[in-house]
Scaffold this motif. Structure first.
Motif, PDB file in Angstrom:
ATOM      1  N   HIS A   1      16.134   3.139   3.629  1.00  0.00           N
ATOM      2  CA  HIS A   1      15.055   3.728   4.183  1.00  0.00           C
ATOM      3  C   HIS A   1      14.384   3.184   4.933  1.00  0.00           C
ATOM      4  CE1 HIS A   1      15.757   7.431   1.533  1.00  0.00           C
ATOM      5  NE2 HIS A   1      15.872   6.568   0.525  1.00  0.00           N
ATOM      6  N   TYR A   2      14.891   1.608   5.428  1.00  0.00           N
ATOM      7  CA  TYR A   2      13.999   1.019   6.327  1.00  0.00           C
ATOM      8  C   TYR A   2      14.624   0.824   7.623  1.00  0.00           C
ATOM      9  CZ  TYR A   2      12.830  -1.238   1.729  1.00  0.00           C
ATOM     10  OH  TYR A   2      12.470  -1.542   0.307  1.00  0.00           O
TER      11      TYR A   2
ATOM     12  N   LEU B   1      14.208   2.358  10.440  1.00  0.00           N
ATOM     13  CA  LEU B   1      13.379   2.413  11.633  1.00  0.00           C
ATOM     14  C   LEU B   1      12.938   1.083  12.173  1.00  0.00           C
ATOM     15  CD1 LEU B   1      10.933   5.623  11.419  1.00  0.00           C
ATOM     16  CD2 LEU B   1      12.934   5.351  12.971  1.00  0.00           C
TER      17      LEU B   1
ATOM     18  N   GLU C   1       7.855   9.470  17.411  1.00  0.00           N
ATOM     19  CA  GLU C   1       7.714  10.899  16.700  1.00  0.00           C
ATOM     20  C   GLU C   1       8.172  10.669  15.153  1.00  0.00           C
ATOM     21  OE1 GLU C   1       6.120  14.005  17.604  1.00  0.00           O
ATOM     22  OE2 GLU C   1       5.616  12.490  19.267  1.00  0.00           O
ATOM     23  N   PRO C   2       7.611  11.438  14.284  1.00  0.00           N
ATOM     24  CA  PRO C   2       8.207  11.776  12.789  1.00  0.00           C
ATOM     25  C   PRO C   2       9.696  11.850  12.735  1.00  0.00           C
ATOM     26  CG  PRO C   2       6.129  12.600  13.003  1.00  0.00           C
ATOM     27  CD  PRO C   2       6.443  12.277  14.214  1.00  0.00           C
ATOM     28  N   VAL C   3      10.603  11.201  12.117  1.00  0.00           N
ATOM     29  CA  VAL C   3      11.877  11.439  12.096  1.00  0.00           C
ATOM     30  C   VAL C   3      12.309  11.711  10.770  1.00  0.00           C
ATOM     31  CG1 VAL C   3      12.645  10.032  13.861  1.00  0.00           C
ATOM     32  CG2 VAL C   3      12.608   9.046  11.529  1.00  0.00           C
ATOM     33  N   VAL C   4      11.651  11.555   9.620  1.00  0.00           N
ATOM     34  CA  VAL C   4      11.924  12.013   8.395  1.00  0.00           C
ATOM     35  C   VAL C   4      11.883  13.567   8.171  1.00  0.00           C
ATOM     36  CG1 VAL C   4      11.423  11.659   6.007  1.00  0.00           C
ATOM     37  CG2 VAL C   4      11.549   9.573   7.525  1.00  0.00           C
TER      38      VAL C   4
ATOM     39  N   ALA D   1      10.561  16.024   6.057  1.00  0.00           N
ATOM     40  CA  ALA D   1       9.913  16.091   4.824  1.00  0.00           C
ATOM     41  C   ALA D   1      10.419  17.615   4.210  1.00  0.00           C
ATOM     42  CB  ALA D   1       8.445  16.259   4.889  1.00  0.00           C
ATOM     43  N   ILE D   2      10.856  17.651   2.964  1.00  0.00           N
ATOM     44  CA  ILE D   2      11.253  18.652   2.102  1.00  0.00           C
ATOM     45  C   ILE D   2      10.247  19.882   2.554  1.00  0.00           C
ATOM     46  CG2 ILE D   2      11.998  19.700   0.001  1.00  0.00           C
ATOM     47  CD1 ILE D   2      11.699  16.531  -1.056  1.00  0.00           C
TER      48      ILE D   2
ATOM     49  N   GLY E   1       8.158  23.399   1.831  1.00  0.00           N
ATOM     50  CA  GLY E   1       8.215  24.471   0.764  1.00  0.00           C
ATOM     51  C   GLY E   1       8.394  23.881  -0.645  1.00  0.00           C
ATOM     52  N   GLY E   2       8.588  24.893  -1.773  1.00  0.00           N
ATOM     53  CA  GLY E   2       8.798  24.308  -3.197  1.00  0.00           C
ATOM     54  C   GLY E   2      10.197  24.007  -3.348  1.00  0.00           C
ATOM     55  N   HIS E   3      10.561  24.520  -4.429  1.00  0.00           N
ATOM     56  CA  HIS E   3      12.210  24.257  -4.740  1.00  0.00           C
ATOM     57  C   HIS E   3      13.018  25.579  -4.590  1.00  0.00           C
ATOM     58  CE1 HIS E   3      10.144  21.158  -7.744  1.00  0.00           C
ATOM     59  NE2 HIS E   3      10.160  20.847  -6.582  1.00  0.00           N
TER      60      HIS E   3
END
Lengths: 294, 294
Positions: free
Chosen positions: B270-271, B273, B282-285, B287-288, B290-292
């Motif tokens: 996870h390091y 970058l 720009e953000p590259v992750v 993110a999940i 919504g919910g499940h």
């Protein structure tokens, strides 16, 4: 839920647009207890978010136009367990979630009254460190022990985070194997969040549970840290407390322009070991031997 | 040379086996001045090490059985210029050198009385961050501005450094574009070295020039920091001063066993970058969202 909504309403009354709640806000910090199987901790986990219990918080935040960050234990449909944070924008939409990467403690039962079994109950997060937009601000997400690891802030800063939201729970009793003076835990907490803020020219919003939870005293110490590394607002007691600050993007500017102008000063070609190694190994850098005659 | 030898002898009298001298010890901090060409700064550079001027220091240290770390401006036979540190073991042998990687400041003439022209006078170091053995201790080498970059300490810690030697020069007037209160510069210095020590469970030996040099006041603040991030010894004045401490490897042990047990807790996947990017992007992750239910 009643206590969270009360804090949210007080925040809105002060004009706040973004509220950060602690890690594992909805339950006790159950990783302090060993249960014969992780599945037996099922009652502490949320199967969906929002759900019937948390919907009132989502509704009230949307009414007030306040974004928030909320930590909880997540159980996925395929029975995976994470120490998770959801980021909810002012319209009530979950715009991103983060699953904790730096799980502290241990996986084995150490037969102590208070343990630190996050490695037993949770998987390591699988989505990296996300930067989401909340109330128009670029907010990086991290949790608790992540704040002690410099990589956390750097990966978020390299994605443009202007603020980092960190919920946490830190017991006064410290880590297994140590019996530190209580003030050490607070000092190490403040050192970590201040250095992360300063070295990345971003704001840190650190929100803790405080007081005594199920017989275990927590350090508390919620605070707001500027991009200069200064604590500008801080919890004073150990009860429910609102810690507020005025976000000013200008504070970061001189640091970003000069001292921490990443594109001008960083040298990733010399950082390779950070991703090539996990633990400590032998020296690899061939230091220049002798004088200039070689 | 006389002043360095006097400090060295006092250190030996206190039983010290390792002495750290400041950055660019042998000359004024000439990058504060603009000269029409970098070659015109030639008189500030050493062509070999040791040389006729520094041989007495090397000789006296060998006689006393003291290892030392010395910062100087290096001119190589092929006319390359570096901000360099040499590490000299108790037998007088140079066992390694370091060429400064995080050069602060700027390369262009900003027409100010005191500038920060390291990027004008020096190349970026080409040998990485080395760990050398001095007086039987594993010592990582870094210089000045390197101490504000978390990558420095991590790369050294991943190579087994137990101590990091950092010479520095920091003016009270701060970085270009900022006009900070003088105490800020000291606070940022201490925050940086304390966080680097704590987050990597190693000792930091930080040695500064102090007082007024060629009309520019320096912050001083030489100190010894433990692997717990505590300043245990610190300069009190602005003259020549010996700051001493007793090295105890045991201080690092509980931190390395638990909280900062790298092989158990670090997550290099996870390091990425940190080495893939130099500046902010720009953000590259992902993110999940919504919910499940997704």
């Amino acid at each position: 839920m009643r206590r969270l909504i009360a804090l949210l309403e007080r925040a809105a009354a002060h004009g706040c647009r973004l509220v950060v709640f602690p890690e594992l806000t909805l339950t006790t910090f159950f990783p302090r207890y060993f249960l014969p199987s992780p599945e037996m901790a099922e009652k502490y986990f949320e199967r969906e978010m929002p759900n019937a219990d948390t919907q009132p918080l989502f509704d009230r935040a949307r009414e007030l136009g306040v974004a928030f960050v909320l930590g909880y234990a997540e159980l996925t449909p395929d029975q995976r367990r994470f120490n998770t944070v959801c980021a909810v924008d002012v319209d009530g939409t979950i715009v991103g979630s983060y699953r904790k990467i730096h799980l502290p403690g241990h996986a084995e039962d150490r037969k102590m009254e208070h343990q630190h079994l996050e490695k037993y109950y949770f998987e390591v997060g699988d989505v990296g460190f996300p930067v989401v937009t909340l109330a128009g601000l670029k907010v990086g997400l991290a949790t608790c022990n992540d704040r002690r690891w410099a990589e956390t802030y750097r990966v978020l800063a390299l994605q443009g985070a202007d603020l980092v939201a960190i919920g946490y729970n830190t017991p006064v009793s410290g880590v297994p194997g140590m019996n530190p003076e209580p003030h050490r835990m607070m000092e190490e907490h403040l050192l970590s969040v201040r250095a992360g803020a300063y070295q990345n020219a971003l704001w840190v919003l650190a929100a803790a549970k405080s007081g005594v939870e199920d017989g275990q005293r927590l350090i508390g110490g919620s605070c707001i840290v500027t991009p200069g590394g200064d604590v500008v607002s801080r919890a004073t007691g150990d009860g429910d407390e609102l810690v507020i600050g005025a976000y000013d993007p200008g504070v970061a500017e001189p640091f970003r322009a000069e001292m921490f102008n990443f594109s001008r000063h960083r040298r990733p070609e010399h950082y390779q070991l950070i991703v090539e190694r996990t633990g400590v190994g032998e020296p690899v850098v061939a230091a220049i031997a002798g004088g200039h005659d070689d």
